[in-house]
Design an enzyme around this catalytic site. Structure first.
Site, PDB file in Angstrom:
ATOM      1  N   ARG A   1     -12.863  -8.413 -58.953  1.00 53.17           N
ATOM      2  CA  ARG A   1     -13.483  -9.751 -58.931  1.00 53.17           C
ATOM      3  C   ARG A   1     -14.966  -9.631 -58.635  1.00 53.17           C
ATOM      4  O   ARG A   1     -15.361  -8.962 -57.688  1.00 53.17           O
ATOM      5  CB  ARG A   1     -12.800 -10.619 -57.865  1.00 53.17           C
ATOM      6  CG  ARG A   1     -11.318 -10.766 -58.165  1.00 53.17           C
ATOM      7  CD  ARG A   1     -10.625 -11.724 -57.231  1.00 53.17           C
ATOM      8  NE  ARG A   1      -9.204 -11.764 -57.586  1.00 53.17           N
ATOM      9  CZ  ARG A   1      -8.297 -12.506 -56.977  1.00 53.17           C
ATOM     10  NH1 ARG A   1      -8.653 -13.291 -55.978  1.00 53.17           N
ATOM     11  NH2 ARG A   1      -7.045 -12.487 -57.374  1.00 53.17           N
TER      12      ARG A   1
ATOM     13  N   GLU B   1      -6.198 -15.459 -45.754  1.00 48.28           N
ATOM     14  CA  GLU B   1      -5.249 -15.669 -46.844  1.00 48.28           C
ATOM     15  C   GLU B   1      -4.788 -14.314 -47.394  1.00 48.28           C
ATOM     16  O   GLU B   1      -5.591 -13.487 -47.808  1.00 48.28           O
ATOM     17  CB  GLU B   1      -5.926 -16.468 -47.960  1.00 48.28           C
ATOM     18  CG  GLU B   1      -5.011 -16.722 -49.135  1.00 48.28           C
ATOM     19  CD  GLU B   1      -5.780 -17.214 -50.365  1.00 48.28           C
ATOM     20  OE1 GLU B   1      -6.822 -17.870 -50.186  1.00 48.28           O
ATOM     21  OE2 GLU B   1      -5.332 -16.907 -51.481  1.00 48.28           O
TER      22      GLU B   1
ATOM     23  N   ARG C   1      -6.498  -7.430 -46.577  1.00 46.80           N
ATOM     24  CA  ARG C   1      -6.340  -8.333 -45.436  1.00 46.80           C
ATOM     25  C   ARG C   1      -5.097  -7.986 -44.622  1.00 46.80           C
ATOM     26  O   ARG C   1      -5.060  -8.193 -43.405  1.00 46.80           O
ATOM     27  CB  ARG C   1      -6.322  -9.780 -45.896  1.00 46.80           C
ATOM     28  CG  ARG C   1      -7.700 -10.187 -46.424  1.00 46.80           C
ATOM     29  CD  ARG C   1      -7.707 -11.551 -47.035  1.00 46.80           C
ATOM     30  NE  ARG C   1      -9.010 -11.844 -47.622  1.00 46.80           N
ATOM     31  CZ  ARG C   1      -9.233 -12.865 -48.443  1.00 46.80           C
ATOM     32  NH1 ARG C   1      -8.241 -13.682 -48.770  1.00 46.80           N
ATOM     33  NH2 ARG C   1     -10.437 -13.081 -48.930  1.00 46.80           N
TER      34      ARG C   1
ATOM     35  N   SER D   1      -0.960 -16.061 -52.315  1.00 45.59           N
ATOM     36  CA  SER D   1      -0.978 -17.385 -52.945  1.00 45.59           C
ATOM     37  C   SER D   1       0.239 -17.422 -53.838  1.00 45.59           C
ATOM     38  O   SER D   1       0.374 -16.573 -54.709  1.00 45.59           O
ATOM     39  CB  SER D   1      -2.217 -17.511 -53.820  1.00 45.59           C
ATOM     40  OG  SER D   1      -3.087 -18.466 -53.292  1.00 45.59           O
TER      41      SER D   1
ATOM     42  N   ARG E   1     -13.703  -9.538 -48.121  1.00 45.10           N
ATOM     43  CA  ARG E   1     -13.903 -10.004 -49.496  1.00 45.10           C
ATOM     44  C   ARG E   1     -14.610  -8.910 -50.265  1.00 45.10           C
ATOM     45  O   ARG E   1     -15.773  -8.629 -50.014  1.00 45.10           O
ATOM     46  CB  ARG E   1     -14.748 -11.284 -49.491  1.00 45.10           C
ATOM     47  CG  ARG E   1     -14.989 -11.906 -50.862  1.00 45.10           C
ATOM     48  CD  ARG E   1     -15.838 -13.157 -50.738  1.00 45.10           C
ATOM     49  NE  ARG E   1     -15.128 -14.201 -50.005  1.00 45.10           N
ATOM     50  CZ  ARG E   1     -14.261 -15.028 -50.556  1.00 45.10           C
ATOM     51  NH1 ARG E   1     -14.014 -14.979 -51.841  1.00 45.10           N
ATOM     52  NH2 ARG E   1     -13.644 -15.928 -49.824  1.00 45.10           N
TER      53      ARG E   1
END
Length: 418
Positions: free
Chosen positions: A257, A344, A386, A347, A272
């Site tokens: 990403r 997070e 994470r 998802s 991130r």
RNA sequence: GGAGAGGUGGCCGAGCUGGUUUAAGGCGUACGCCUGCUAAGCGUAUGUAGGGGAAACUCUACCGAGGGUUCGAAUCCCUCCUUCUCCGCCA
């Protein structure tokens, strides 16, 4: 993609749904184009019918040796008119498709309206750990095994490099998670880490996320931003039998990403990064059973956190926080003791038939009949960086050593990392 | 990278010297018949998308994608994508 019949019948609902997701769409323009297209279509079909008739007459006359010049002329005239109308139709089709690609999926009725602040905490599990010393963030605890400067030298900033026990911990977690999934009957997939634009469009990373993906221009490929892309696209343009459902898949992939525009925002350490590893769960389901499947995926993912003893909470995302393609989404967040916040880590989304329409993924009903679109779902199970943050920060001890949960200690060959 | 051969309905597969092909045939599937059950056999139906109609029905498009030639293209021509085989290069 949304059903054109729905767009015609309930344009206002579609427009409201887009607004709820903070997407701008022009449904009026779509309606006008669609209706013009249908008018044109009628004219074209009539003209084609005539041309076909003339053409048949030519054929019949020539066979019996008669002169067919009159029919040839008439057919030619119809044909030249047609080619103009057909290019108009073509252009309208393209306009409609371009518009439709940019219409987001409609949130379910039980999704709260509004932004992030309207997310609902559905459940919380586990005790937030207490320390009799000041807990440290993972980048301090991993000083010798996590080397962002080295990764920066190799690939650029915000890439990561692990060595020693951190590299092994990541590999161990990937393997442990895949075993956890396959034990319940999911099929493990190893798929390409790049994908074509068509694949990206089917799962709806395109057109919206173009700027957030790495593109290999020379070969017109993208690096995948999630395993969802190749694993779901396994069934693009495929027709399943109802008995094949549900299709339950899992697989490891790296995720790339660009994170354009998010520099300086929570991006210290592993929070991130441009490339991270993830195990993904993908499911193709009968439309009547996708709600149950959604809950099941959630509980299945959360089960791993229970085994690892990591405190977590589950959010039901509000409409403004939903991704473009999702109808409903649960986020799982885990506790980071060194940063004192939730992260997070998964998802889990139900896309209903939105991706299936874009990717033409169907099943034939058991009693026969027309093929219908499947429902697609997916969820992280889980994202590695994470998870590693949480394991390390929550398991830290006063001397800087890290206590591993028993689920991992055997595979890692130790109960405490020093 | 070079050479060659392919891409047809859920699957297999004919058609590819342009016009009775509205895509043969088979498999699979559904329904019916037949047999005490099962298997086999027989019969009928069965592509996708869009439009019209209350409906049996009907019209149009689609033979990898896009363009072209033609009154007419699965069939001829061009471009691209893709699969396979052989050669080269390479982990």
């Amino acid at each position: 993609m949304l059903d054109r019949k729905l767009l015609r019948k309930e344009p206002r609902r579609v427009a409201e749904a887009a607004r709820a997701k903070n997407e701008k769409i022009d449904i009026e323009q779509w309606l006008e184009t669609d209706s013009a297209r249908r008018t044109l279509m009628l004219e074209i079909e009539e003209l084609r019918k005539q041309r076909n008739l003339f053409s048949k007459a030519v054929s019949a006359k020539k066979r019996s040796g008669e002169n067919a010049n009159a029919e040839v002329t008439q057919s030619r005239e119809a044909g030249s008119r047609l080619s103009i109308l057909e290019s108009n139709l073509n252009e309208m089709d393209n306009r409609l498709y371009e518009m439709e690609k940019n219409f987001p999926n409609i949130p379910d009725s039980d999704v709260p309206l509004g932004g992030e602040e309207k997310n609902i905490v559905l459940q919380t599990w586990g005790e937030i750990p207490e320390f009799d010393f000041q807990p440290r963030p993972h980048w301090e605890l991993m000083e010798n095994v996590f080397q962002p400067e080295a990764a920066g030298r190799i690939a650029g900033s915000n890439f990561i490099l692990f060595r020693g026990w951190a590299a092994k911990l990541q590999r161990t977690l990937i393997s442990w998670m895949l075993d956890y999934h396959t034990e319940t009957g999911m099929e493990e997939i190893w798929a390409p880490f790049v994908a074509k634009p068509e694949s990206m469009t089917a799962t709806a990373q395109l057109p919206k996320m173009d700027d957030d993906m790495y593109r290999i221009g020379r070969d017109n490929l993208y690096l995948i931003p999630t395993g969802e892309v190749p694993i779901t696209n396994l069934y693009r343009d495929q027709l399943l039998e109802e008995a094949d459902l549900p299709v339950r898949l899992c697989g490891y992939t790296p995720c790339f990403r660009r994170e354009a525009g998010s520099y300086g925002k929570d991006n210290r350490g592993l929070n991130r990064v441009h490339q991270f590893e993830k195990v993904e769960m993908v499911r193709l389901e009968h439309p009547d059973r996708s709600d149950e499947a959604h809950e099941e995926l959630l509980n299945h993912a959360a089960g791993m956190l229970k085994l690892l003893g990591i405190p977590y909470r589950v959010l039901l995302l509000a409409s403004g926080d939903l991704s473009f393609a999702a109808a409903k989404c649960f986020d799982i967040e885990i506790w980071s003791a060194g940063q004192n916040k939730w992260l997070e880590v998964s998802s889990i989304a139900n896309f209903r038939d939105f991706q299936a329409r874009r990717g033409n993924m169907k099943y034939r009903p058991a009693g026969g009949g027309k093929p219908l679109f499947v429902h697609t779902l997916n969820g992280s199970g889980l994202a590695l960086p994470r998870l590693i943050i949480s394991l390390i920060e929550n398991g830290q001890q006063a001397d800087g050593s890290i206590k591993l949960p028993s689920a991992l200690s055997e595979r890692m060959g130790t109960e405490v990392i020093r």
